[in-house]
Design a protein around this motif. Structure first.
Motif, mmCIF file in Angstrom:
data_model
loop_
_atom_site.group_PDB
_atom_site.id
_atom_site.type_symbol
_atom_site.label_atom_id
_atom_site.label_comp_id
_atom_site.label_asym_id
_atom_site.label_seq_id
_atom_site.Cartn_x
_atom_site.Cartn_y
_atom_site.Cartn_z
ATOM 1 N N GLU A 1 0.822 -1.197 0.000
ATOM 2 C CA GLU A 1 0.000 0.000 0.000
ATOM 3 C C GLU A 1 0.869 1.265 0.000
ATOM 4 O OE1 GLU A 1 -3.683 -1.226 2.898
ATOM 5 O OE2 GLU A 1 -1.798 -0.699 3.862
ATOM 6 N N TYR A 2 0.427 2.297 -0.721
ATOM 7 C CA TYR A 2 0.875 3.679 -0.552
ATOM 8 C C TYR A 2 2.385 3.870 -0.709
ATOM 9 C CZ TYR A 2 -3.678 3.175 1.580
ATOM 10 O OH TYR A 2 -4.980 2.828 1.802
ATOM 11 N N LEU A 3 2.986 3.114 -1.604
ATOM 12 C CA LEU A 3 4.423 3.234 -1.817
ATOM 13 C C LEU A 3 4.762 4.558 -2.501
ATOM 14 C CD1 LEU A 3 5.143 -0.372 -3.106
ATOM 15 C CD2 LEU A 3 5.671 0.540 -0.838
ATOM 16 N N ALA A 4 6.032 4.960 -2.385
ATOM 17 C CA ALA A 4 6.492 6.148 -3.101
ATOM 18 C C ALA A 4 6.282 5.979 -4.602
ATOM 19 C CB ALA A 4 7.966 6.406 -2.776
ATOM 20 N N GLN A 5 6.447 4.738 -5.105
ATOM 21 C CA GLN A 5 6.226 4.471 -6.529
ATOM 22 C C GLN A 5 4.798 4.824 -6.937
ATOM 23 O OE1 GLN A 5 8.571 2.834 -9.018
ATOM 24 N NE2 GLN A 5 7.029 4.066 -10.085
ATOM 25 N N GLU A 6 3.837 4.528 -6.068
ATOM 26 C CA GLU A 6 2.441 4.848 -6.337
ATOM 27 C C GLU A 6 2.261 6.356 -6.534
ATOM 28 O OE1 GLU A 6 -1.650 4.744 -3.678
ATOM 29 O OE2 GLU A 6 -0.235 3.074 -3.482
ATOM 30 N N GLN A 7 2.894 7.139 -5.689
ATOM 31 C CA GLN A 7 2.809 8.591 -5.816
ATOM 32 C C GLN A 7 3.549 9.079 -7.067
ATOM 33 O OE1 GLN A 7 4.114 10.434 -2.148
ATOM 34 N NE2 GLN A 7 3.172 8.818 -0.920
ATOM 35 N N ASP A 8 4.728 8.507 -7.306
ATOM 36 C CA ASP A 8 5.490 8.899 -8.507
ATOM 37 C C ASP A 8 4.663 8.665 -9.767
ATOM 38 O OD1 ASP A 8 7.616 9.486 -6.835
ATOM 39 O OD2 ASP A 8 8.710 7.638 -7.280
ATOM 40 N N PHE B 1 -6.956 8.088 0.489
ATOM 41 C CA PHE B 1 -5.612 8.233 1.048
ATOM 42 C C PHE B 1 -4.675 8.863 0.030
ATOM 43 C CE2 PHE B 1 -5.099 4.827 4.576
ATOM 44 C CZ PHE B 1 -6.420 4.911 4.947
ATOM 45 N N ASN B 2 -4.624 8.248 -1.179
ATOM 46 C CA ASN B 2 -3.544 8.650 -2.082
ATOM 47 C C ASN B 2 -3.762 10.015 -2.707
ATOM 48 O OD1 ASN B 2 -5.097 8.181 -4.476
ATOM 49 N ND2 ASN B 2 -4.285 6.115 -4.720
ATOM 50 N N CYS B 3 -5.008 10.499 -2.751
ATOM 51 C CA CYS B 3 -5.150 11.857 -3.280
ATOM 52 C C CYS B 3 -4.587 12.879 -2.297
ATOM 53 C CB CYS B 3 -6.594 12.163 -3.675
ATOM 54 S SG CYS B 3 -7.796 12.224 -2.362
ATOM 55 N N LEU B 4 -4.670 12.614 -1.001
ATOM 56 C CA LEU B 4 -4.014 13.485 -0.018
ATOM 57 C C LEU B 4 -2.493 13.343 -0.098
ATOM 58 C CD1 LEU B 4 -6.325 12.901 3.074
ATOM 59 C CD2 LEU B 4 -6.166 14.990 1.721
ATOM 60 N N GLN B 5 -2.026 12.110 -0.261
ATOM 61 C CA GLN B 5 -0.579 11.879 -0.348
ATOM 62 C C GLN B 5 0.013 12.531 -1.591
ATOM 63 O OE1 GLN B 5 -0.695 7.627 -0.243
ATOM 64 N NE2 GLN B 5 -1.107 7.523 1.952
ATOM 65 N N VAL B 6 -0.705 12.433 -2.708
ATOM 66 C CA VAL B 6 -0.223 13.065 -3.937
ATOM 67 C C VAL B 6 -0.261 14.583 -3.795
ATOM 68 C CG1 VAL B 6 -0.707 13.392 -6.399
ATOM 69 C CG2 VAL B 6 -0.806 11.103 -5.391
ATOM 70 N N ALA B 7 -1.272 15.105 -3.096
ATOM 71 C CA ALA B 7 -1.320 16.555 -2.863
ATOM 72 C C ALA B 7 -0.084 17.036 -2.121
ATOM 73 C CB ALA B 7 -2.580 16.920 -2.088
ATOM 74 N N MET B 8 0.463 16.187 -1.236
ATOM 75 C CA MET B 8 1.694 16.563 -0.527
ATOM 76 C C MET B 8 2.868 16.734 -1.481
ATOM 77 S SD MET B 8 1.481 14.126 2.879
ATOM 78 C CE MET B 8 2.807 14.945 3.764
ATOM 79 N N ARG B 9 2.793 16.112 -2.656
ATOM 80 C CA ARG B 9 3.868 16.222 -3.652
ATOM 81 C C ARG B 9 3.724 17.481 -4.521
ATOM 82 N NH1 ARG B 9 6.127 11.060 -4.644
ATOM 83 N NH2 ARG B 9 7.539 12.176 -6.066
ATOM 84 N N ARG B 10 2.603 18.159 -4.414
ATOM 85 C CA ARG B 10 2.340 19.458 -5.040
ATOM 86 C C ARG B 10 2.503 19.487 -6.564
ATOM 87 N NH1 ARG B 10 5.310 23.738 -0.876
ATOM 88 N NH2 ARG B 10 4.512 22.826 1.059
ATOM 89 N N PRO B 11 1.885 18.580 -7.294
ATOM 90 C CA PRO B 11 1.916 18.726 -8.749
ATOM 91 C C PRO B 11 1.202 20.023 -9.131
ATOM 92 C CG PRO B 11 0.326 17.058 -8.087
ATOM 93 C CD PRO B 11 1.077 17.413 -6.850
ATOM 94 N N PRO B 12 1.783 20.831 -9.992
ATOM 95 C CA PRO B 12 1.200 22.151 -10.286
ATOM 96 C C PRO B 12 -0.225 22.099 -10.816
ATOM 97 C CG PRO B 12 3.445 21.997 -11.132
ATOM 98 C CD PRO B 12 3.066 20.625 -10.674
ATOM 99 N N ALA B 13 -0.577 21.072 -11.560
ATOM 100 C CA ALA B 13 -1.911 21.007 -12.162
ATOM 101 C C ALA B 13 -2.995 20.609 -11.168
ATOM 102 C CB ALA B 13 -1.904 20.025 -13.334
ATOM 103 N N LEU B 14 -2.608 20.061 -10.022
ATOM 104 C CA LEU B 14 -3.603 19.591 -9.044
ATOM 105 C C LEU B 14 -4.149 20.789 -8.274
ATOM 106 C CD1 LEU B 14 -5.061 17.154 -7.818
ATOM 107 C CD2 LEU B 14 -3.211 17.003 -6.129
ATOM 108 N N LYS B 15 -5.398 21.144 -8.536
ATOM 109 C CA LYS B 15 -5.981 22.362 -7.987
ATOM 110 C C LYS B 15 -6.874 22.120 -6.774
ATOM 111 C CE LYS B 15 -4.082 24.616 -11.379
ATOM 112 N NZ LYS B 15 -2.849 25.399 -11.146
#
Length: 669
Positions: free
Chosen positions: A85-92, A121-135
């Motif tokens: 679950e929730y690996l860094a690869q998943e976020q990448d 879970f992962n939409c919050l985790q990805v938000a922590m990575r701050r992709p510019p398009a994620l509004k």
């Protein structure tokens, strides 16, 4: 608005891995780009969640959004291996997916990410990575703390659902790729996937404190990392609702929260009802943050919550009486502490009583059989039943009959002064509403491994004879205690079958004169914000045929000959007894059977045993597969023993087999 549905398209990542995606596009999006909404999970878009996906993503497309549902790496028809679950690869991978979406001719460049449970879970985790398009993010039934509030541990205690969910993941991840999508190489990729399967329940059970494993992906590690607005949703029957008030309090971005009476299902399908027009709320959220339209969502209360009214404590509840309330800010200045003190005579009263008397409790190991499921999903028999079954094995403290209503919203807190006669001991604490009929309804609860009393990161053993002052934060709740009802708090030293027992029976002694319960009481004189929702709506439903009605069984019993307590649940046809379903568009038929058997002797925690048998069958004319698993767990004083077997069939032929036999040391657990 008419829409275009793309059954499958490939998103090719930088390492060559192809992820399978299903896309719903509004008419004209290819010439007039639109914002996009992404849901990203490992549960198979082609068949596993098709019935849920079709009306939701179709609805977003009908309202002007490109909606994209992606199978994660190693799941569904996607390439690769899902190792955990929730690996860094998943976020990448998610970052690359978002880049791919924004590069499409139909995307305006603004993306929202949403989901329930794993994808919450992962939409919050990805938000922590701050992709510019994620509004903006819309997260349902998720957590900010993967150790304290997830399906593996609770209060430092090992949840028995760790084996349940780990076993389901074995079957889920052993399902084959669909030959119509994956092509001629589907069988080789399927068998490779099975060869690489981790033994999920043992993997998770090995991490018995809040270590780096759990810190990864826990949003609370850096609240400031999230820089886009967040709408977070929970349900009182669900198990992930504690995170909603924490997220609203801690996130440094615009945030809103909704907590309804539901279990672990999207709120437009919410059970117990009332369900709400969640998809309309989602579109308002997306319109505001992805299109720049002022929809008024930020003028509404920061938290909209359903306050439950008392109801008879039956295991099945399709509708929940109560009403919606709004708190303009959270934490709310209009929620005040209502303190009740524990007295040695078993009463709960507003005034303290100086008393050195002590009370001791050693609950039977099967204490907790009226607790219901850790995670409600809206199926039959899952709710907590009449708590009088468990009150007999607990210390109970009960108020006088109320003259005025007491309405609470938030997390109750119990402060105790206690000692124990063994180094490792557990508490199961329940807050209950005693109805005039004498029935007892559970309102909230919490379990605590007392070695985690000061820290989930660095637990320490108890010293017999030593006294400790502890605080137990019960699960967040919204409830109205009516006049004539009584408030009860109950304390036990086990909570089976929800948690695995401590290695020795424990006697816990408390000094009631130094103990108190604090309830988060809503001020009845404060101005009330009006809250209402439209009725549920959806897009076009998936075309499904139920070929078998299914069956759910749930029972607890005690064998007076052997002295063994049994707890058995079974879902036939579907995981929760929902029946065998055929997806008419693809001709694929799905059948999932799962049986849990948990046994324990009331006088012996080391007699605990858990066996889970499961089969997952899927296929269509000319192609049929089946996955069978058996997993089991037992323990001695120093070790957990987890075993598993998985067999995969194509037609009548066995094509793969995996066996696991893991021994895991117990660390103050």
């Amino acid at each position: 608005m008419s829409i275009e549905v793309i059954e499958n398209t490939w998103i090719t990542l930088s390492d060559g891995t192809r992820l399978a995606a299903r896309i719903w596009l509004p008419s004209g999006a290819r010439s007039h780009p639109v914002p996009a909404v992404l849901e990203y999970i490992p549960y198979r878009k082609r068949d596993g969640t098709r019935g849920r996906d079709e009306p939701m993503h179709g609805y977003f497309a009908q309202h002007g959004y490109a909606s994209i549902r992606v199978d994660m790496r190693g799941s569904g028809d996607s390439d690769g291996h899902l190792a955990d679950e929730y690996l860094a690869q998943e976020q990448d991978d998610a970052l690359e997916i978002i880049d791919w979406i924004t590069a499409q001719e139909w995307c305006s460049g603004n993306v929202g990410m949403m989901g329930k449970s794993w994808s919450g879970f992962n939409c919050l985790q990805v938000a922590m990575r701050r992709p510019p398009a994620l509004k903006a993010v819309l997260s349902c039934y998720s957590t900010d703390d993967r150790f304290r509030d997830d399906i593996h541990f609770m209060g430092g205690c090992l949840l028995n659902d760790n084996l349940w969910w780990g076993s389901i993941m074995l079957a889920y991840q052993a399902r084959p790729l669909d030959p119509e999508i994956a092509g001629a190489g589907w069988r080789d990729r399927w068998l490779e996937r099975i060869r690489n399967l981790p033994f999920f329940p043992a993997l998770w059970a090995a991490h018995q404190s809040y270590d780096d494993y759990w810190k990864h992906g826990s949003v609370q590690e850096d609240w400031s990392a999230i820089q886009c607005p967040v709408l977070v949703v929970g349900g009182w029957v669900d198990s992930y609702t504690n995170s909603v008030p924490r997220l609203l309090e801690k996130l440094p971005v615009p945030s809103r929260g909704i907590i309804g009476p539901w279990g672990h299902v999207y709120p437009h399908d919410g059970v117990p009802g009332p369900a709400i027009g969640f998809l309309q709320e989602a579109v308002r959220w997306w319109d505001h943050w992805l299109r720049g339209i002022d929809t008024g969502v930020m003028d509404e209360p920061q938290l909209r919550a359903f306050i439950n009214d008392p109801t008879p404590p039956t295991g099945t509840r399709k509708e929940q009486p109560g009403r919606w309330v709004g708190e303009m800010r959270w934490p709310s200045p209009t929620i005040l502490p209502h303190v009740l003190h524990l007295h040695a005579n078993g009463t709960l009263a507003p005034m303290p009583r100086t008393d050195d008397a002590e009370l001791s409790i050693r609950s039977p190991q099967d204490h907790g059989r009226a607790g219901g499921e850790w995670m409600g999903t809206g199926c039959e028999g899952e709710m907590p039943t009449d708590q009088r079954l468990d009150d007999g094995g607990a210390l109970n403290f009960t108020s006088a009959a109320l003259t005025d209503a007491v309405e609470i919203l938030g997390a109750p807190e119990l402060q105790l002064e206690l000692g124990a006669d063994v180094p490792v001991a557990q508490l199961g604490v329940r807050l209950c509403d005693v109805l005039p009929s004498g029935e007892v309804l559970r309102v909230s609860y919490q379990v605590l491994n007392l070695t985690h009393r000061d820290s989930h990161e660095t637990p320490t053993p108890l010293e017999p004879g030593q006294r400790y002052r502890i605080k137990i934060m019960l699960s967040a709740c919204g409830h109205r205690f009516l006049p004539g009802h009584r408030i009860r708090v109950s304390i036990g030293t086990a909570y089976w079958p929800m948690i695995w027992p401590a290695p020795q029976p424990a006697t816990v002694t408390i000094r009631p004169g130094d103990c108190r319960l604090t309830l988060p009481m809503r001020d009845p004189s404060a101005p009330q914000a009006e809250v209402s929702f439209p009725p549920p709506s959806s897009g076009v439903l998936a075309v499904l045929t139920r070929t078998d009605p299914g069956l759910v069984l749930r029972a607890s019993s005690f064998d007076h000959v052997t002295g063994v307590a049994h707890y058995i649940t079974e879902g036939r046809g579907g995981l929760f007894g929902e029946g065998i379903v055929r997806i008419d568009e693809t001709g694929t038929e799905l059948a999932h059977n799962l049986r849990r058997e948990l046994t324990i002797r009331p006088d012996d925690p080391l007699s605990a045993r858990y066996v889970l048998t499961q089969s997952y069958e899927m296929g269509r004319k000319g192609w049929r597969t089946r996955i069978e698993t058996v997993t089991e767990m037992s323990a001695d004083a120093g070790r957990f023993f987890l075993k598993g077997r998985l067999i995969a069939y194509e037609g009548a032929n066995e094509v793969a087999r995996r066996d696991w036999d893991e021994t895991i040391p117990r660390h103050l657990l």
